[in-house]
Design a protein around this motif. Structure first.
Motif, mmCIF file in Angstrom:
data_model
loop_
_atom_site.group_PDB
_atom_site.id
_atom_site.type_symbol
_atom_site.label_atom_id
_atom_site.label_comp_id
_atom_site.label_asym_id
_atom_site.label_seq_id
_atom_site.Cartn_x
_atom_site.Cartn_y
_atom_site.Cartn_z
ATOM 1 N N LEU A 8 0.810 -1.209 0.000
ATOM 2 C CA LEU A 8 0.000 0.000 0.000
ATOM 3 C C LEU A 8 0.845 1.262 0.000
ATOM 4 O O LEU A 8 0.400 2.312 -0.461
ATOM 5 C CB LEU A 8 -0.946 -0.014 1.207
ATOM 6 N N ASP A 9 2.062 1.166 0.496
ATOM 7 C CA ASP A 9 2.960 2.316 0.394
ATOM 8 C C ASP A 9 3.281 2.597 -1.074
ATOM 9 O O ASP A 9 3.334 3.742 -1.504
ATOM 10 C CB ASP A 9 4.243 2.049 1.189
ATOM 11 N N ALA A 10 3.476 1.527 -1.853
ATOM 12 C CA ALA A 10 3.720 1.688 -3.291
ATOM 13 C C ALA A 10 2.478 2.212 -4.000
ATOM 14 O O ALA A 10 2.568 3.035 -4.916
ATOM 15 C CB ALA A 10 4.161 0.358 -3.900
ATOM 16 N N VAL A 11 1.287 1.752 -3.579
ATOM 17 C CA VAL A 11 0.046 2.245 -4.177
ATOM 18 C C VAL A 11 -0.051 3.755 -4.028
ATOM 19 O O VAL A 11 -0.421 4.478 -4.959
ATOM 20 C CB VAL A 11 -1.179 1.578 -3.525
ATOM 21 N N ARG A 12 0.286 4.254 -2.849
ATOM 22 C CA ARG A 12 0.164 5.691 -2.596
ATOM 23 C C ARG A 12 1.110 6.508 -3.460
ATOM 24 O O ARG A 12 0.909 7.710 -3.634
ATOM 25 C CB ARG A 12 0.417 5.989 -1.109
ATOM 26 N N ASN A 13 2.135 5.881 -3.992
ATOM 27 C CA ASN A 13 3.090 6.597 -4.849
ATOM 28 C C ASN A 13 2.683 6.581 -6.319
ATOM 29 O O ASN A 13 3.348 7.211 -7.143
ATOM 30 C CB ASN A 13 4.490 5.998 -4.694
ATOM 31 N N THR A 14 1.611 5.868 -6.664
ATOM 32 C CA THR A 14 1.120 5.894 -8.034
ATOM 33 C C THR A 14 0.246 7.124 -8.243
ATOM 34 O O THR A 14 -0.250 7.734 -7.286
ATOM 35 C CB THR A 14 0.297 4.633 -8.358
ATOM 36 N N ALA A 15 0.011 7.475 -9.507
ATOM 37 C CA ALA A 15 -0.827 8.636 -9.806
ATOM 38 C C ALA A 15 -2.243 8.432 -9.272
ATOM 39 O O ALA A 15 -2.844 9.346 -8.691
ATOM 40 C CB ALA A 15 -0.857 8.877 -11.314
ATOM 41 N N ILE A 16 -2.784 7.239 -9.447
ATOM 42 C CA ILE A 16 -4.134 6.964 -8.963
ATOM 43 C C ILE A 16 -4.165 6.945 -7.443
ATOM 44 O O ILE A 16 -5.102 7.447 -6.817
ATOM 45 C CB ILE A 16 -4.639 5.638 -9.543
ATOM 46 N N GLY A 17 -3.131 6.375 -6.833
ATOM 47 C CA GLY A 17 -3.069 6.352 -5.379
ATOM 48 C C GLY A 17 -3.047 7.746 -4.782
ATOM 49 O O GLY A 17 -3.726 8.032 -3.789
ATOM 50 N N LYS A 18 -2.273 8.639 -5.387
ATOM 51 C CA LYS A 18 -2.216 10.018 -4.894
ATOM 52 C C LYS A 18 -3.575 10.697 -5.013
ATOM 53 O O LYS A 18 -3.988 11.444 -4.116
ATOM 54 C CB LYS A 18 -1.152 10.797 -5.666
ATOM 55 N N ARG A 19 -4.274 10.432 -6.120
ATOM 56 C CA ARG A 19 -5.594 11.028 -6.304
ATOM 57 C C ARG A 19 -6.574 10.474 -5.265
ATOM 58 O O ARG A 19 -7.387 11.220 -4.689
ATOM 59 C CB ARG A 19 -6.088 10.750 -7.715
ATOM 60 N N LEU A 20 -6.510 9.184 -5.011
ATOM 61 C CA LEU A 20 -7.390 8.582 -4.023
ATOM 62 C C LEU A 20 -7.145 9.148 -2.634
ATOM 63 O O LEU A 20 -8.089 9.426 -1.885
ATOM 64 C CB LEU A 20 -7.204 7.061 -4.015
ATOM 65 N N VAL A 21 -5.882 9.320 -2.274
ATOM 66 C CA VAL A 21 -5.552 9.895 -0.969
ATOM 67 C C VAL A 21 -6.160 11.286 -0.832
ATOM 68 O O VAL A 21 -6.776 11.628 0.188
ATOM 69 C CB VAL A 21 -4.023 9.953 -0.764
ATOM 70 N N THR A 22 -6.022 12.093 -1.884
ATOM 71 C CA THR A 22 -6.577 13.455 -1.858
ATOM 72 C C THR A 22 -8.090 13.430 -1.696
ATOM 73 O O THR A 22 -8.654 14.174 -0.879
ATOM 74 C CB THR A 22 -6.207 14.202 -3.151
ATOM 75 N N GLU A 23 -8.758 12.563 -2.464
ATOM 76 C CA GLU A 23 -10.211 12.486 -2.400
ATOM 77 C C GLU A 23 -10.690 12.023 -1.024
ATOM 78 O O GLU A 23 -11.660 12.566 -0.471
ATOM 79 C CB GLU A 23 -10.735 11.531 -3.483
ATOM 80 N N ILE A 24 -10.040 11.026 -0.473
ATOM 81 C CA ILE A 24 -10.462 10.507 0.827
ATOM 82 C C ILE A 24 -10.220 11.532 1.922
ATOM 83 O O ILE A 24 -11.053 11.715 2.822
ATOM 84 C CB ILE A 24 -9.733 9.186 1.140
ATOM 85 N N GLU A 25 -9.087 12.232 1.855
ATOM 86 C CA GLU A 25 -8.815 13.263 2.855
ATOM 87 C C GLU A 25 -9.876 14.359 2.816
ATOM 88 O O GLU A 25 -10.307 14.863 3.865
ATOM 89 C CB GLU A 25 -7.428 13.865 2.627
ATOM 90 N N GLU A 26 -10.307 14.726 1.610
ATOM 91 C CA GLU A 26 -11.299 15.789 1.475
ATOM 92 C C GLU A 26 -12.685 15.343 1.933
ATOM 93 O O GLU A 26 -13.421 16.113 2.553
ATOM 94 C CB GLU A 26 -11.362 16.259 0.014
ATOM 95 N N LYS A 27 -13.042 14.089 1.631
ATOM 96 C CA LYS A 27 -14.413 13.643 1.872
ATOM 97 C C LYS A 27 -14.590 12.861 3.167
ATOM 98 O O LYS A 27 -15.724 12.709 3.652
ATOM 99 C CB LYS A 27 -14.885 12.805 0.685
ATOM 100 N N LYS A 28 -13.509 12.348 3.715
ATOM 101 C CA LYS A 28 -13.599 11.553 4.944
ATOM 102 C C LYS A 28 -12.668 12.103 6.026
ATOM 103 O O LYS A 28 -12.253 11.362 6.922
ATOM 104 C CB LYS A 28 -13.224 10.089 4.641
ATOM 105 N N GLY A 29 -12.400 13.399 5.960
ATOM 106 C CA GLY A 29 -11.448 13.990 6.888
ATOM 107 C C GLY A 29 -11.836 13.856 8.341
ATOM 108 O O GLY A 29 -10.989 13.568 9.204
ATOM 109 N N ASP A 30 -13.116 14.041 8.654
ATOM 110 C CA ASP A 30 -13.555 13.951 10.045
ATOM 111 C C ASP A 30 -13.354 12.548 10.600
ATOM 112 O O ASP A 30 -12.894 12.370 11.743
ATOM 113 C CB ASP A 30 -15.035 14.342 10.154
ATOM 114 N N GLN A 31 -13.686 11.543 9.787
ATOM 115 C CA GLN A 31 -13.504 10.163 10.235
ATOM 116 C C GLN A 31 -12.024 9.839 10.418
ATOM 117 O O GLN A 31 -11.631 9.147 11.362
ATOM 118 C CB GLN A 31 -14.123 9.193 9.237
#
Length: 296
Positions: A36-59
């Motif tokens: 999963l560390d490698a996933v986060r370094n992919t273009a899609i992984g980075k986009r997913l991290v951004t989306e989740i942080e924006e939409k699930k930040g409180d959780q």
């Protein structure tokens, strides 16, 4: 304790976690590893991290306060494997754990129990949501093993103590770059549903790998069958699927979708490779509403 498994999985600290075959039992009928560390370094992984942080930040903040880690960015890698029977598997979770904190959470369960297995301690408790006993053990401070089946967990711990895990699979090393998702299934030795059996029953084994090389997402699949004629037919089916997808979805052309299907060993081995630009895959996911569903 209710919903305890997910927080436990999300409590690992980030580190590169490529697949280590020696950790997996030689008797495993299937295994799957996600770096999963490698996933986060992919273009899609980075986009997913951004989306989740924006939409699930409180959780995320709530979990961070409870477990002293960021559950989105701090998970390193997970290896899953099983004996071929349904719902019988082991999870190996990499990380730099706050071991004392996690053990304290588990001990809060009224039915928490421990027992020694060699130099290791097996912890057991009841997951109230699933109404099932769960079992886990720290192999060392940055690796925990988990299973709903205590005998499987004990066997997994013995793999480490005896150093008798699987040997490396050449398929893993065939990739141009380190896969972030890779797995194998010995299909002839796994319990399958009737529908799955009809689709996969002709194959003896299936191997898959996903990686990002440069700015392209790449997928590889290798299927081994017992009869050459079955393999040759499977190759034709895969070629047809790829051609139909390219013909009916113009977005694949925009993403520079490439694919190839080949056979070896007289047809008993079928190889399929696919790739597209990372940006093109992100566009397709946007149009499919995949990112929008994160907030639901």
């Amino acid at each position: 304790m209710k919903r305890l498994l997910l927080p436990l999985l999300l409590s690992a600290a980030a580190q590169a976690a490529p697949f280590e075959p020696g950790r997996v039992s030689q008797d495993a009928k299937w295994w799957l590893h996600a770096d999963l560390d490698a996933v986060r370094n992919t273009a899609i992984g980075k986009r997913l991290v951004t989306e989740i942080e924006e939409k699930k930040g409180d959780q995320l903040n709530a979990l961070k306060l409870m477990f002293s880690v960021n559950p989105l960015t701090d998970l390193g890698g997970i290896t899953l494997y099983g004996n071929g029977k349904k719902d019988q598997a082991v999870a190996l979770i990499d990380g730099s754990f706050d071991r004392e904190h996690l053990e304290g959470i588990l001990k809060a369960a009224d039915d928490f129990e421990t027992e020694n297995h060699g130099e290791l301690t097996v912890m057991s408790w009841t997951d109230e949501e699933k109404d099932k006993r769960q079992h886990a053990a720290f192999v060392h401070d940055d690796l925990v093993a988990f299973s709903e089946r205590k005998p499987l967990l004990i066997e997994a711990l013995d793999v480490f103590s005896k150093n008798n895990g699987m040997v490396a699979d050449p398929f893993v090393a065939d990739a141009a770059s380190q896969p972030f998702l890779i797995g194998t299934a010995l299909l002839g030795e796994i319990e399958l549903d009737d529908d799955e059996s009809k689709l996969l029953g002709k194959a003896d084994s299936l191997r898959i790998a996903l990686a990002e090389t440069g700015e392209r997402m790449e997928g590889r699949m290798r299927v081994e069958v017992g009869k050459s004629s079955d393999g040759l037919l499977l190759g034709k089916v895969l070629e047809g699927i790829m051609a139909l997808a390219s013909l009916t979805d113009d977005r694949l052309g925009d993403a520079d979708f490439r694919n190839s299907v080949s056979t070896a060993d007289g047809g008993k081995t079928v190889e399929c490779e696919m790739s597209m630009t990372s940006s093109g895959m992100i566009t397709i996911m946007e149009q499919n509403g995949d990112f929008a569903r994160i907030g639901e």
